[in-house]
Structures are given as C-alpha cells and as structure tokens.
Scaffold this active site. Structure first.
Site, mmCIF file in Angstrom:
data_model
loop_
_atom_site.group_PDB
_atom_site.id
_atom_site.type_symbol
_atom_site.label_atom_id
_atom_site.label_comp_id
_atom_site.label_asym_id
_atom_site.label_seq_id
_atom_site.Cartn_x
_atom_site.Cartn_y
_atom_site.Cartn_z
ATOM 1 N N ARG A 207 3.161 -7.964 3.760
ATOM 2 C CA ARG A 207 3.368 -6.725 3.289
ATOM 3 C C ARG A 207 3.659 -5.599 4.181
ATOM 4 O O ARG A 207 2.707 -5.342 5.152
ATOM 5 C CB ARG A 207 2.099 -6.557 2.363
ATOM 6 C CG ARG A 207 2.327 -5.127 1.534
ATOM 7 C CD ARG A 207 1.064 -4.673 1.154
ATOM 8 N NE ARG A 207 1.053 -3.331 0.569
ATOM 9 C CZ ARG A 207 0.148 -2.265 0.463
ATOM 10 N NH1 ARG A 207 -1.138 -2.581 0.925
ATOM 11 N NH2 ARG A 207 0.412 -1.068 -0.086
ATOM 12 N N ASP B 73 7.233 -2.751 0.153
ATOM 13 C CA ASP B 73 6.612 -1.945 -0.953
ATOM 14 C C ASP B 73 7.676 -1.117 -1.776
ATOM 15 O O ASP B 73 7.657 -0.657 -2.656
ATOM 16 C CB ASP B 73 5.385 -1.278 -0.639
ATOM 17 C CG ASP B 73 4.030 -1.935 -1.100
ATOM 18 O OD1 ASP B 73 4.265 -2.966 -1.930
ATOM 19 O OD2 ASP B 73 3.063 -1.722 -0.655
ATOM 20 N N SER C 269 -7.613 2.613 -3.269
ATOM 21 C CA SER C 269 -7.590 3.953 -2.322
ATOM 22 C C SER C 269 -6.370 4.389 -2.242
ATOM 23 O O SER C 269 -6.204 5.733 -2.026
ATOM 24 C CB SER C 269 -7.893 3.285 -0.984
ATOM 25 O OG SER C 269 -7.189 2.388 -0.444
ATOM 26 N N GLU D 162 -0.397 -8.765 -5.050
ATOM 27 C CA GLU D 162 0.672 -8.572 -4.375
ATOM 28 C C GLU D 162 1.096 -9.838 -3.334
ATOM 29 O O GLU D 162 2.122 -10.191 -2.851
ATOM 30 C CB GLU D 162 0.398 -7.386 -3.316
ATOM 31 C CG GLU D 162 0.338 -6.127 -4.272
ATOM 32 C CD GLU D 162 -0.754 -5.023 -3.308
ATOM 33 O OE1 GLU D 162 0.070 -4.000 -3.211
ATOM 34 O OE2 GLU D 162 -1.671 -5.488 -3.275
#
Length: 402
Positions: free
Chosen positions: A93, A150, A211, A385
């Site tokens: 990622r 992303d 977060s 994800e």
C-alpha cells in the site's frame, strides 16, 4: 500462480507494519488472508508482534535500525508459517502516487525514485513503504513487488474537484487535490454493490474514520469528490492531524510564533487533532471514557470529540451538496466500524437529511443501522485494503512480460 504460492501484502506506517498472506490460484486471491498480523510500536519502548494464530508477544528491535528489524521479524514469522511454500509477489500500500501513477505498477529503481519525491506529501506513510521496497529489492531482486496507490481511486473526480485555487502554474507543476484512502474506497465500491445493490450505485457517501480520516462521495460506485486533497493532512480532523486548516494559522505560527517549517509540520501532523485538542489521547475510546468525569481534562476530552463530530458533519453537508442529495451513508475503518457512540452522534446531527438510526442495530454494528423509515440508508462495512492490493498484484503478474 498456483495454490502453493502466496501474495504478501505490506501496509507500512511510521510505527507499525501490517501484513497479510493471500493464497493464489484460479479465481484470484480469496477475500480473507490465509494469515495476517503486524508489528506495532516500532521506535517505541515496547514493540510487539501479533498474528491471527500467534498471541501478541514483545519483540526486541535494533534501536539503530528499528524499521528494518521489524521487517526481519515479519519475514521470520512468515517463512516459518509458509513451511516451504513460496511468495509469488509482494504488494505494498503506497499512500501517494502523484500525478504520474494512477494504476498499480511493478516496482523498480525508477519507480522508487519517482515515489521518493512524494515523501513530503505523505510523511507518515510514504517513506516507510519505500524503505520496505528498497530492502526487498536489494535482498530479493527477482521477487516481484507491486505498488498500489491510495490516490488512484480518485482519478475519476472531475477536474473542478482536483484544482486548487492557486495560480494556474501550480496545477501545471502537479499541485492538485489527489484524495487518499483509495484502496479502502475501492473495496467499498465492491462490497457495497454486493450488499446494497442499486442503492449503492446512487448518491453514496463513505466515511473512512480511523487514525486518519476522510469522506468519499460516490456516484455509480466511482469517486466524484473527497475531503483529503493535495496531502493526507486535509479534510476531517484526525487522531493527531489537523485536517482542513486556515492557511493563515500556519503563517501565524511561522511569522509570529517563529516556528520553523519542520516544527510547524510536526505540530500539524503529530500534535493536533484529537490528541492536540484534548491533551490526553488520539484514541476516541480514551476520550469517551473521560468526557463526563467532571474534570478539566474531561471537559477537554468532550470538546475534542464535539469538534471531531462537528467537522465530520460539516464535511458531510458539503459533499451532500455536491451529490445533490444522499441515498446511502456508510461508516468504515477502525472508528467507523467500531464506535457506536460516534456513529450515533454524527447521525443525530443529520436528522435534517431524514437520517433515522436504529439504536439496537447501531449498538451491534449491524450492516444496516438505520430504521426502515429513514430517508437515507446508513450502514457499517468493514474495509479490506489488503485484499484489493493482493488482487492488483495478481492482475499485474498475469500481464505478459515485456
């Protein structure tokens, strides 16, 4: 690709590395990992390792190079679990793909150099993903690695949503609103269509609350607007990040309070948000436990949570205006999936849209938490994800080489 091979997915942050192993074979990787876990507390006094079949246990990391040491811990456990089976690829990622990368890409030295230039735009994640890539590239150059971005999911937003109100030369240099949490929203596009059918293909708003936090407005399961922009600092108030902030406040901190650029960056990324306002914690659970205790600290906890909810509600209103209404609102990620209280507070402020919450369904984190009479369907959907990254890696490896 075969049943004895696995795709290793790495999700690298500044203080933790999450991993998942996904089996390969006909039909692509299954939705759930065969094995997963994480090393957390990297750089802190008490790091630990835990996995789905291994209890959390402390680890000792070399203080001079804690991140490579954490990767070595994961490598050792993964090799032990594989028991001779092989890793076919590693998927990473990567928070920021910039203006060049809109689709997953095989990693090589040139790609690494391109992504290194984007580190200032995502300092909490980008450098650590790149460090993992470099280590693996040096140690196992023949092992395919795939970067999954992303920012890619938001490539469909219209140009008017991408532009910043700066001189046009800034656009030409790549200063634009990119959007983030795209792997999570890409999974939502799959899962919501399965669960909600046509309702998900209308005016949908997904709240990724962890977060880090953002909202994504979708039509036809494609991103049309999002709250994060040029960097992962924009939009909603977060655990330690400010979210959207009057740039005049930054100028004031530097010009009047004489903070350096590095000091301002540290304040905005690490000392603000829920932690900064409360002075107690970046974790809403800790603040919810303190907000009604009658102390000065409890009052700050209450104000931090009130501001957090207010910012979510304000941004929802803005995106509902862009969508021209709302059919489906979905909460995901750690806070979105698990905080009954904060979902309830957000939805209570959306009564003007006709949102009506089923309290029992909300308390049980049901897939649908709105009443039958609600004008807007409200849901809770766990994100995934890692599976999206594994699926991209599998697709890349099926492409002809050269």
């Amino acid at each position: 690709m075969n049943d004895d091979a696995y795709i290793l997915v790495l999700n690298c942050g500044s203080s933790s590395i999450k991993f998942g192993l996904f089996a390969t074979g006909a039909g692509g990787p299954p939705r759930q990992p065969a094995w997963n876990g994480k090393v957390q507390g990297i750089g802190g006094p008490a790091p630990d390792f835990g996995a789905s079949s291994v209890p959390v246990a402390p680890v000792v990391l070399d203080a001079r190079r804690p991140y490579p040491a954490a990767l070595e811990v994961i490598r050792g456990h993964v090799l032990q679990w594989l028991a001779g089976r092989r890793i076919a690829a590693v998927a990473h990622r990567v928070v920021h793909g910039g203006s060049r990368y809109f689709a997953p890409v095989r990693i090589d030295a040139r790609v690494l150099d391109d992504l290194q230039a984007l580190v200032p735009l995502a300092p909490l994640h980008q450098p650590f993903a790149l460090e993992a890539m470099r280590i693996l590239l040096a140690e196992q150059p023949g092992l395919p690695q795939v970067a999954c971005f992303d920012t890619a999911f938001h490539h469909t937003v219209p140009r008017v949503e991408q532009m910043l109100p700066l001189p046009y030369t800034a656009w030409e240099r790549g200063l634009r609103r990119y959007g983030f949490h795209g792997l999570s929203y890409e999974y939502m596009a799959v899962a919501l269509a399965e669960r909600h059918g046509d309702a998900a293909r209308g005016r949908t708003l997904v709240a990724h609350l962890g977060s880090g936090a953002s909202l994504c407005a979708m039509q036809g399961l494609r991103s049309v607007a999002t709250t994060m922009g040029f960097s992962a600092l924009d939009g909603l108030m977060m655990g330690t990040r400010t979210g959207a902030l009057d740039p005049g406040a930054v100028i004031y901190l530097m010009e009047i309070e004489k903070l350096t650029l590095a000091q301002v960056g540290h304040v905005l990324y690490h000392e603000s948000g829920l932690l900064g306002v409360s002075g107690l914690s970046s974790d809403p659970r800790a603040l919810l436990a303190r907000e009604g205790d009658g102390s000065a600290e409890g009052e700050r906890a209450r104000m931090a949570l009130a501001l957090y909810v207010r910012r979510i509600v304000r941004e929802i209103g803005a995106l509902v205006a862009v969508l021209g209404g709302l059919d489906l609102l979905v909460f995901t990620a750690g806070i979105g999936e698990h905080s009954t209280a904060l979902r309830g507070r957000v939805c209570a402020a959306l009564g003007y849209l006709g949102v009506a919450l089923d309290d029992a369904a909300n308390a049980s984190h049901a897939p649908v938490i709105s009443t039958a009479a609600s004008a807007v369907r409200v849901g809770v959907e766990p994100t995934n994800e890692e599976w999206i990254a594994a699926r991209h890696a599998a697709a890349i490896l099926r492409l002809p080489v050269g």
